[in-house]
Design an enzyme around this catalytic site. Sequence first.
Site, PDB file in Angstrom:
ATOM      1  N   GLU A 194      32.915  29.600  52.498  1.00  0.00           N
ATOM      2  CA  GLU A 194      32.326  28.549  51.649  1.00  0.00           C
ATOM      3  C   GLU A 194      32.922  27.167  51.906  1.00  0.00           C
ATOM      4  O   GLU A 194      33.251  26.433  50.974  1.00  0.00           O
ATOM      5  CB  GLU A 194      32.467  28.944  50.167  1.00  0.00           C
ATOM      6  N   ASN A 211      31.602  32.629  56.329  1.00  0.00           N
ATOM      7  CA  ASN A 211      30.792  33.245  55.267  1.00  0.00           C
ATOM      8  C   ASN A 211      30.419  32.181  54.228  1.00  0.00           C
ATOM      9  O   ASN A 211      31.273  31.389  53.818  1.00  0.00           O
ATOM     10  CB  ASN A 211      31.639  34.346  54.622  1.00  0.00           C
ATOM     11  N   GLU A 229      27.085  39.789  50.739  1.00  0.00           N
ATOM     12  CA  GLU A 229      27.389  39.929  49.304  1.00  0.00           C
ATOM     13  C   GLU A 229      26.102  40.060  48.502  1.00  0.00           C
ATOM     14  O   GLU A 229      25.953  39.486  47.420  1.00  0.00           O
ATOM     15  CB  GLU A 229      28.168  38.691  48.806  1.00  0.00           C
TER      16      GLU A 229
HETATM   17  O1  9MR Z   1      33.007  38.911  42.574  1.00  0.00           O
HETATM   18  C1  9MR Z   1      34.138  38.106  42.602  1.00  0.00           C
HETATM   19  C2  9MR Z   1      34.659  37.911  41.205  1.00  0.00           C
HETATM   20  O2  9MR Z   1      35.156  39.129  40.698  1.00  0.00           O
HETATM   21  C3  9MR Z   1      35.728  36.863  41.203  1.00  0.00           C
HETATM   22  O3  9MR Z   1      36.124  36.594  39.893  1.00  0.00           O
HETATM   23  C4  9MR Z   1      35.210  35.627  41.868  1.00  0.00           C
HETATM   24  C5  9MR Z   1      36.256  34.562  41.905  1.00  0.00           C
HETATM   25  O4  9MR Z   1      35.742  33.351  42.286  1.00  0.00           O
HETATM   26  O5  9MR Z   1      34.799  35.901  43.172  1.00  0.00           O
HETATM   27  C6  9MR Z   1      33.761  36.790  43.194  1.00  0.00           C
HETATM   28  O6  9MR Z   1      33.334  36.987  44.519  1.00  0.00           O
HETATM   29  C7  9MR Z   1      32.853  35.868  45.194  1.00  0.00           C
HETATM   30  C8  9MR Z   1      33.189  36.031  46.652  1.00  0.00           C
HETATM   31  O7  9MR Z   1      34.550  36.226  46.809  1.00  0.00           O
HETATM   32  C9  9MR Z   1      32.707  34.839  47.463  1.00  0.00           C
HETATM   33  N1  9MR Z   1      31.330  34.588  47.263  1.00  0.00           N
HETATM   34  C10 9MR Z   1      30.887  34.495  45.897  1.00  0.00           C
HETATM   35  C11 9MR Z   1      31.342  35.734  45.111  1.00  0.00           C
HETATM   36  C12 9MR Z   1      30.812  35.660  43.704  1.00  0.00           C
HETATM   37  O8  9MR Z   1      31.381  34.594  43.015  1.00  0.00           O
END
Ligand code: 9MR
Length: 660
Positions: free
Chosen positions: A153, A196, A261
């Site tokens: 990101e 990603n 994802e």
């Molecule tokens: O699913 C993840 C969640 O449990 C966490 O709290 C969060 C923290 O920012 O991250 C979520 O996963 C993210 C992933 O690492 C990157 N892309 C977006 C996902 C959803 O926010």
Amino acid sequence: MPHNIRRLLAACLSAAAVSAAATAAPLRDSASARGLFIGAAATMGPLRNEPIYVETLRREFNMVVAENAFKMDALRPSATTYNFTDADALMAFAEQNGMAVRGHTLVWHSQLPGWLTAGNFTRDQTIAIMRDHIRTVMGRYAGRIVHWDVVNEAVADGTGQLRTNSFWHQRIGPEYIALAFQFAREADPTAVLYYNDYEAEGLGQKSDAVFNLVSSLRGQGVPVDGVGWQMHKINPFRIQGQHVTNAQRLASLGVEISITEMDVRIALPTDATELQQQALAFGDAVRFCLEQPNCTSLTTWGFTDKYSWVPSVFGGFGDALIYNASYQPKPAYTALQSVLEEGSPQPPLPPTGLTATAGSGQVALAWAAPSGAASYNVKRSTTSGGPYATVASVTGTSFTNTGLTNGTTYFFVVSAVNGAGESMNSTQVNATPQASGFTLQANPASVSVSRGGSATSTIGIVRTSFTSSVTLSASGLPAGVTAAFNPSPTTGNSSVLTLTASATATLGPATVTVTGTGGGLTRTTPIALTVTAPPGGNVTVTRAVTSNSPWFTEEQVRITNTVSLTALSVTIVVQRTTGVSASGQYNTVGGQIQQGNTSTASTITYQFALAPGQTLGTGTNRTFAAQMGGTGTVHPTSGDTWTVTYTAAGGQPVTQSGTF
Ligand code: 9MR
């Protein structure tokens, strides 16, 4: 070097076969057989404590990614310590069950430990921390993690630029991305290194930015091997032509892609129709990944609605995954299963590459066939974005829509159809039919030609459903100017007009009309033509002073003409300063010239004129002299001027003037 994917998948298949007893066809079985990783994000609580969670995950998926356990805040309780408890547990689970692992994620602006963000580290220290982190984490699992999300990101929303408020960008600068990938390659040369991001799946500002970033990094030799499409979507969602186009342009860079994802959230409460729509989204995605040669994996962000990040972040939304909260497979699961089982009918993906070519009262459409399409629905609207009406169902990949109104813009989409249903619409194209015929366009439409020279203008023949030969001609040409067209007549789309002016062509502006005739039609276009004297002229005028003293001065005009003159007048005005008066005048032409002078209190005016009806042939340095004598000021003096007006044979009068 990336992993040997084939070998890994073969291992997944045999492990899956062992555990396949629970359902008829676990996803991982058919996915492995078809060369695809099908993955899910796992969260540590249920992985440790909920047998049905563990059982479902290992039965259905040949790939796993930690939802949070590999993130920096999880692995780095302090600057000097690492905590691999969860990460090791997930690795062990994966390896015991023959599952490939995605590593997520090494360098991200989110979920960073407080000691890092509050640490006031210099640029060099921050680079060293990043390098140590990548080396330690990747090094620990080297050779055991198939894909690594090295940078996550990094592109901002809505700007097409890098996310400049990221910790890494602020401390290191934009080169943090290249450094991260280089450190990652060093740490584990076997891993496929991914960039990603979210909302960069289709075509748009963000996916352009990701494409440009990866293209530029690879151009600099930075080892980016893959692009992850997160695919956090809102129901209803379908794969469209733009996803194929984006995948293809990434393939052209030599990078693979993965859906990393995926979830499709639905506004709660969910009904059966929405669950069927959601199933189309998952079915499309896995079909897309199977058909797209550079797509290697599809991972869902969780797998049961019991554990999903969605409800806590998007109030009122949920049910985004393929199992419900009671671990019952949803229609989305069935869609994945049937697409993965080769031969089971699924709707095709939308056609790509749709083009529209306007004709007279018609538009010709053509598109590329997606695999598995049996026929196509051609749909039309006079409003961009629809609603569309189906105008034809055809089996080929082209269609000409006739009976249209010239001058109206039509918008078209095409969907693909097979026994299992209809795809989404392709991307929209538009075309405006025009009456059959042609128009002419001169480029340039304003032309300047100097006497004795030539100039060109390209005459465009803009055809609409018109193939007849067009014959070109020019009218309104000034005397002494000729026009030639190359080619004419022509069945082509342009002709070059050359305008040539003779040495005596009429000077000045004129409107030339270019006329094309053919197929019973006549069309014209104007050209603004200006005929000018050539630089330096066919007639040059110089001035000279051959004597100047208090008692005698001679001021001369000298004319050289390379064309005959039909009119000529020369006027010399001398200031009659104190004591100065006219004392004579002469010319070197002779009897064709009439001459005389007049005086006032302040000036003496000397005049020379070609007698009416006379022609002055070409000659060099013909001299017209004004003489004055007396006792006063030395001349020339301020205000002494000359004016020559001549007419070249067949031309317009030209005046030149100056001072002595
Ligand atoms: O699913 C993840 C969640 O449990 C966490 O709290 C969060 C923290 O920012 O991250 C979520 O996963 C993210 C992933 O690492 C990157 N892309 C977006 C996902 C959803 O926010």
